[in-house]
Design a protein around this motif. Structure first.
Motif, mmCIF file in Angstrom:
data_model
loop_
_atom_site.group_PDB
_atom_site.id
_atom_site.type_symbol
_atom_site.label_atom_id
_atom_site.label_comp_id
_atom_site.label_asym_id
_atom_site.label_seq_id
_atom_site.Cartn_x
_atom_site.Cartn_y
_atom_site.Cartn_z
ATOM 1 N N ASP A 184 0.867 -1.177 0.000
ATOM 2 C CA ASP A 184 0.000 0.000 0.000
ATOM 3 C C ASP A 184 0.904 1.228 0.000
ATOM 4 O OD1 ASP A 184 -1.737 2.057 0.408
ATOM 5 O OD2 ASP A 184 -2.602 1.274 2.264
ATOM 6 N N PRO A 185 0.969 1.971 -1.104
ATOM 7 C CA PRO A 185 1.917 3.094 -1.172
ATOM 8 C C PRO A 185 1.540 4.259 -0.274
ATOM 9 C CG PRO A 185 0.523 3.065 -3.112
ATOM 10 C CD PRO A 185 0.214 1.809 -2.351
ATOM 11 N N ASP A 186 0.300 4.299 0.220
ATOM 12 C CA ASP A 186 -0.144 5.409 1.053
ATOM 13 C C ASP A 186 0.076 5.153 2.539
ATOM 14 O OD1 ASP A 186 -1.031 6.808 -1.194
ATOM 15 O OD2 ASP A 186 -2.958 5.770 -1.162
ATOM 16 N N ALA A 187 0.458 3.924 2.893
ATOM 17 C CA ALA A 187 0.648 3.590 4.298
ATOM 18 C C ALA A 187 2.045 4.017 4.755
ATOM 19 C CB ALA A 187 0.463 2.097 4.522
ATOM 20 N N THR A 188 2.155 4.315 6.036
ATOM 21 C CA THR A 188 3.454 4.675 6.598
ATOM 22 C C THR A 188 4.323 3.433 6.670
ATOM 23 O OG1 THR A 188 2.440 6.433 7.899
ATOM 24 C CG2 THR A 188 4.622 5.678 8.588
ATOM 25 N N ASN A 191 11.596 1.790 4.820
ATOM 26 C CA ASN A 191 12.330 1.095 3.770
ATOM 27 C C ASN A 191 11.430 0.151 2.983
ATOM 28 O OD1 ASN A 191 14.373 0.106 2.133
ATOM 29 N ND2 ASN A 191 15.167 -1.307 3.682
ATOM 30 N N PRO A 192 10.346 0.664 2.371
ATOM 31 C CA PRO A 192 9.460 -0.236 1.629
ATOM 32 C C PRO A 192 10.045 -0.720 0.320
ATOM 33 C CG PRO A 192 8.759 2.028 1.349
ATOM 34 C CD PRO A 192 9.892 2.064 2.328
ATOM 35 N N GLY A 193 11.091 -0.060 -0.201
ATOM 36 C CA GLY A 193 11.687 -0.499 -1.458
ATOM 37 C C GLY A 193 10.812 -0.236 -2.663
ATOM 38 N N THR A 194 10.004 0.827 -2.605
ATOM 39 C CA THR A 194 9.068 1.105 -3.703
ATOM 40 C C THR A 194 9.321 2.462 -4.364
ATOM 41 O OG1 THR A 194 7.470 2.107 -2.191
ATOM 42 C CG2 THR A 194 7.285 -0.273 -2.567
ATOM 43 N N GLU A 195 10.377 3.161 -3.966
ATOM 44 C CA GLU A 195 10.564 4.540 -4.403
ATOM 45 C C GLU A 195 10.642 4.678 -5.918
ATOM 46 O OE1 GLU A 195 12.212 2.980 -2.125
ATOM 47 O OE2 GLU A 195 12.033 4.091 -0.243
ATOM 48 N N ALA A 196 11.282 3.718 -6.594
ATOM 49 C CA ALA A 196 11.489 3.834 -8.040
ATOM 50 C C ALA A 196 10.382 3.173 -8.849
ATOM 51 C CB ALA A 196 12.839 3.206 -8.408
ATOM 52 N N LEU A 197 9.340 2.742 -8.189
ATOM 53 C CA LEU A 197 8.312 1.950 -8.865
ATOM 54 C C LEU A 197 6.965 2.663 -8.825
ATOM 55 C CD1 LEU A 197 9.195 -1.508 -7.287
ATOM 56 C CD2 LEU A 197 9.937 -0.644 -9.506
#
Length: 258
Positions: A184-188, A191-197
């Motif tokens: 879920d990109p909106d959750a706090t 280091n989710p590893g999703t910045e470039a995606l």
């Protein structure tokens, strides 16, 4: 005056039995129909906006997927397994074809157990960047593993035709949960590893099975069939039982003419 054969005490028991059996069959049919509708309604419930629960409360590493938690947000902490990153082909985002970028997360407190995490979408595997490393805390939507039956033509590469546990487990040393999570990109998160995606679109998530509770629906039809059969037997009995009276009436009419 003699009552008609169908109204005699000896026949009333047959009428009551037919009425009882038909009523029970109809009631059981509607009961199964209600169960079918309840199961489908429960599975179709949109859980994606409900309060997240810890993964450990949703399922264990050896548990089958809980069918009532499709789309349930879960929180999970662990360490990325970058060497296990795979890419699922045939995924769309904003009308563009691309891949899902999936990296296992070794779950904290679960020895040798990892959860497949869909970190996001990229146009190609080369555009996904380097897999993340280190610890992570994230929230994702829980999903059952895919299983369309499509074969992985090249098990040695990191491209998968579908997100199937049996295919992905060949790329990791850990055991895998019988589920995956879409970040879920909106959750706090840490280091989710999703910045470039780009985020994986919710519209692409697996839908509830179309055959959900089909057995209950078939049982309902079966009970109604039994009820109809009971009515048919009762009608045949009435017709056959009334035949002798009709025969005697015709004979009496012939005698009176003579």
């Amino acid at each position: 005056m003699t009552p008609p054969r169908l109204l005699r005490p000896s026949a009333l028991g047959v009428h009551l039995l037919a009425l009882l059996l038909t009523g029970i069959a109809v009631w059981l049919g509607f009961w199964q129909l209600d169960a079918w509708q309840a199961h489908r309604q429960a599975e179709a419930t949109d859980l994606t906006r409900t309060e997240p629960m810890p993964l450990v409360d949703a399922m264990g590493p050896d548990d089958p997927f809980p069918g009532n938690l499709v789309g349930q947000p879960v929180t999970v902490a662990g360490s990325w397994v970058p060497d296990g990153t795979v890419y699922v082909e045939g995924r769309e985002h904003d009308g563009r074809d691309g891949v899902w970028v999936v990296t296992p997360l070794a779950v904290t407190g679960q020895a040798d157990a990892a959860l497949l995490v869909v970190r996001g979408w990229a146009a190609t595997a080369a555009d996904a960047g380097e897999p993340p490393t280190g610890a992570a805390q994230l929230t994702g939507w829980l999903q059952p593993p895919e299983g369309t039956g499509q074969r992985d033509e090249d098990p040695d590469d990191d491209l998968l035709p579908q997100l199937r546990i049996a295919d992905a487990i060949q790329h990791v040393d850990q055991d895998l949960y019988g589920a995956y999570a879409v970040v879920d990109p909106d959750a706090t998160q840490t280091n989710p590893g999703t910045e470039a995606l780009a985020p994986a679109d919710l519209e692409q998530l697996p839908e509830a099975g179309r055959l959900t509770a089909l057995r209950n629906l078939l049982y309902a039809i079966e009970w109604w069939f039994f009820g109809g059969f009971a009515v048919f037997i009762w009608w045949r009995w009435m017709r056959d039982d009334a035949a002798p009276d009709e025969g005697r009436a015709d004979q009496d009419a012939d005698d009176s003419v003579v």
